[in-house]
Design a protein around this motif. Structure first.
Motif, PDB file in Angstrom:
ATOM      1  N   SER A   1      -7.451 -11.439   5.155  1.00  0.00           N
ATOM      2  CA  SER A   1      -7.043 -10.016   4.599  1.00  0.00           C
ATOM      3  C   SER A   1      -6.272  -9.926   3.174  1.00  0.00           C
ATOM      4  O   SER A   1      -5.109 -10.799   3.455  1.00  0.00           O
TER       5      SER A   1
ATOM      6  N   HIS B   1      -1.950   0.407  -0.794  1.00  0.00           N
ATOM      7  CA  HIS B   1      -3.378   0.291  -0.546  1.00  0.00           C
ATOM      8  C   HIS B   1      -4.190   1.960  -0.658  1.00  0.00           C
ATOM      9  O   HIS B   1      -5.178   2.065  -0.485  1.00  0.00           O
ATOM     10  N   ASP B   2      -3.061   2.796  -0.773  1.00  0.00           N
ATOM     11  CA  ASP B   2      -3.583   4.093  -1.304  1.00  0.00           C
ATOM     12  C   ASP B   2      -3.711   4.230  -2.746  1.00  0.00           C
ATOM     13  O   ASP B   2      -2.829   4.028  -3.352  1.00  0.00           O
ATOM     14  N   ASP B   3      -5.005   4.132  -3.398  1.00  0.00           N
ATOM     15  CA  ASP B   3      -5.140   3.957  -4.795  1.00  0.00           C
ATOM     16  C   ASP B   3      -4.328   4.860  -5.791  1.00  0.00           C
ATOM     17  O   ASP B   3      -4.405   4.889  -6.737  1.00  0.00           O
TER      18      ASP B   3
ATOM     19  N   ASP C   1       3.387  -2.665   0.712  1.00  0.00           N
ATOM     20  CA  ASP C   1       1.889  -3.209   0.565  1.00  0.00           C
ATOM     21  C   ASP C   1       0.982  -2.219   1.075  1.00  0.00           C
ATOM     22  O   ASP C   1      -0.014  -1.987   0.721  1.00  0.00           O
TER      23      ASP C   1
ATOM     24  N   PRO D   1      -4.843  -7.953  -0.654  1.00  0.00           N
ATOM     25  CA  PRO D   1      -4.495  -6.681  -1.248  1.00  0.00           C
ATOM     26  C   PRO D   1      -6.059  -6.241  -1.749  1.00  0.00           C
ATOM     27  O   PRO D   1      -6.638  -6.939  -2.676  1.00  0.00           O
ATOM     28  N   THR D   2      -6.416  -5.034  -1.825  1.00  0.00           N
ATOM     29  CA  THR D   2      -7.385  -4.704  -2.359  1.00  0.00           C
ATOM     30  C   THR D   2      -7.182  -3.671  -3.562  1.00  0.00           C
ATOM     31  O   THR D   2      -8.168  -3.079  -4.294  1.00  0.00           O
ATOM     32  N   TYR D   3      -5.973  -3.381  -3.762  1.00  0.00           N
ATOM     33  CA  TYR D   3      -5.624  -2.606  -5.057  1.00  0.00           C
ATOM     34  C   TYR D   3      -5.335  -3.591  -6.296  1.00  0.00           C
ATOM     35  O   TYR D   3      -5.229  -4.936  -6.058  1.00  0.00           O
TER      36      TYR D   3
END
Length: 496
Positions: free
Chosen positions: A20, A55-57, A51, A22-24
């Motif tokens: 997993s 993840h809330d864009d 972190d 970071p997706t941001y």
């Protein structure tokens, strides 16, 4: 075996196929928080919560600038810098499985000894709303005897004489706040994340003591524009071992020079008192409350003191890790009785807390065989820990005529531990700012004067003038030397 990939921003997309990540978009995140003390606990706790929040864009203002304050922090600074602030959090679940996640919330890193001006400017930056601290209990420069700021500290002398290139947190904060005032900027929130009851109050009291001498005209501005919320933090985070680094490579093919390991449990209770904006940490598991004090007292007196009990007694018996100590049935029973008989009566009403369940959960957490929390880490800086974790319980029980037998035995064990050898003759690794004084007084205590150890006023205050305590402690001390720590533990268990 999978190809080993070095952890850094460039390789993140590749690593995300394995664990997993970071997706941001980290390059879009602004620094809203400066954090001083980027060790394991911060990275398992505040940086972890932040972190999760990022993840809330829609959230882009709460990146962390991690500051390595001390020369001792060179290695962690260099590691994080090379890894673009990224590191792997390895959660050691109770069933032995590992949950791995790359944390991306530290978007900048600064090394204070190299360039103090850059750190001061960053703290004074308009986009920074919060300065958080994990500087250890000893970092607040508090003198237990005077109950005030220790102006005898040579580093404080240095900071007063060289305000532009400070060495302590107080020097840095003072110069940064001075700049904010001069530039007409908004105030800032200074948030302690250290294990001190009333940690916000302590941060404020110690900082204002320093400012009163260094920049007296700044005091009123701080009183009006800076808030110091109290908080209670909790997550067992042992020191990272070489084995953890190797295991991450073996199981995920990720080369991280300094991952962080921790337990699954986490807790963060924060007083909702911020000067300006704050992150919505409550959306990712933190709790904002009006009064943190009851939660803090419970945690410091039970979890932190419990660690100290297991560490000191376990060290004398030759154990290396906390789980080994708590799995000794006699030590386990001793800790349970200490918590029930001496600590619980001092805690008062705790609304919404099932205290029996909390104490039981502590014994389970201490016993997590996958955590392997090193006893020498738990016993490090005991001179700063005992006055915060253990002595308040003793003081209250002396006042209320409650039991002090268990705490006295632990303090006597600490005096013997400070001689530097366990009961098998093995040398103990003692890491403590007051190591020399502790050793000197422990030697004096061993020469037929156990009370000598209690003469360290910065630790014990006036406890040496309390006859009931001195008598109980002295008896415990002599019994340990005569019979050994385990027999003393068993005898006390049998007494109650």
């Amino acid at each position: 075996m999978e190809k080993i990939i070095k952890l850094n921003q460039k390789n993140l997309a590749e690593i995300a196929k394995r664990i997993s990540c970071p997706t941001y978009n980290r390059s879009n995140i602004k620094t809203g928080i400066v954090h001083v003390g980027i060790g394991g606990f911060h990275r398992a706790h505040e940086a972890f919560y932040t972190d999760a929040l990022l993840h809330d864009d829609s959230i882009k203002d709460w990146g962390i600038c991690g500051v390595a304050l001390l020369e001792f922090d060179t290695k962690i600074y260099n590691t994080l810098k090379e890894q673009n602030g990224l590191y792997t959090l390895i959660i050691k679940e109770l069933d032995g499985t590992l949950t791995k996640r790359v944390i991306g919330s530290i978007v900048e890193c600064l090394y204070a000894p190299e360039n103090p001006t850059t750190v001061i400017e960053k703290m004074a930056s308009p986009e920074v709303k919060i300065i958080t601290l994990t500087i250890t209990e000893g970092g607040y420069n508090y003198n237990e005897a005077t109950r005030g700021f220790d102006f005898e500290n040579p580093q404080i002398h240095y900071d007063l004489e060289h305000p532009e290139s400070p060495k302590t947190i107080f020097g840095y904060l003072t110069q940064a706040l001075k700049l904010r005032k001069e530039r007409g900027l908004l105030g800032v929130t200074i948030q302690s994340c250290d294990n001190i009851q009333g940690n916000g109050h302590m941060a404020k009291k110690m900082l204002l003591s320093y400012v009163q001498k260094a920049e007296p005209e700044l005091v009123a501005w701080i009183e009006t524009n800076v808030s110091f919320p109290n908080s209670m933090v909790d997550r067992i985070t042992p020191a990272t071992a070489a084995l953890d680094i190797e295991k991450l490579k073996e199981t995920s093919g990720v080369d991280d020079a300094w991952p962080v390991v921790c337990e699954p449990f986490k807790q963060w209770v924060i007083e909702d008192d911020f000067s300006t904006d704050r992150p919505a940490w409550e959306t990712v598991g933190a709790q904002f409350v009006e009064d943190v004090v009851p939660y803090e007292k419970m945690k410091l007196s039970l979890l932190n003191a419990g660690h100290t009990v297991l560490g000191i007694i376990g060290a004398l018996m030759g154990y290396d890790t906390i789980d080994e100590s708590v799995h000794n049935p006699h030590i386990n029973a001793f800790l349970k009785k200490y918590m029930d008989i001496e600590v619980t009566p001092t805690l008062g009403q705790l609304e919404g807390v099932d205290l029996e369940s909390y104490k039981q959960s502590l014994l389970q957490r201490f016993g997590n065989i996958n955590i392997k929390d090193q006893i020498d880490r738990i016993c490090s800086e005991s001179s700063a820990k005992f006055p915060i974790f253990v002595l308040p319980t003793v003081t209250t029980n002396l006042k209320e005529k409650g039991s002090i037998d268990f705490a006295s035995l632990v303090i006597a064990a600490w005096a013997i531990y400070s001689l530097g050898k366990d009961e098998n003759g093995k040398v103990l690794i003692i890491k403590d700012a007051m190591k020399a004084t502790l050793n000197e007084k422990s030697i004096a205590a061993s020469k037929y004067n156990p009370e000598a150890f209690l003469e360290i006023e910065t630790i014990f205050g006036k406890l040496k003038d309390a006859p009931t305590f001195v008598s109980t402690y002295t008896t415990a001390y002599k019994n340990i030397l005569k019979n050994g720590i385990e027999k003393c533990v068993i005898d006390l268990n049998n007494k109650y």
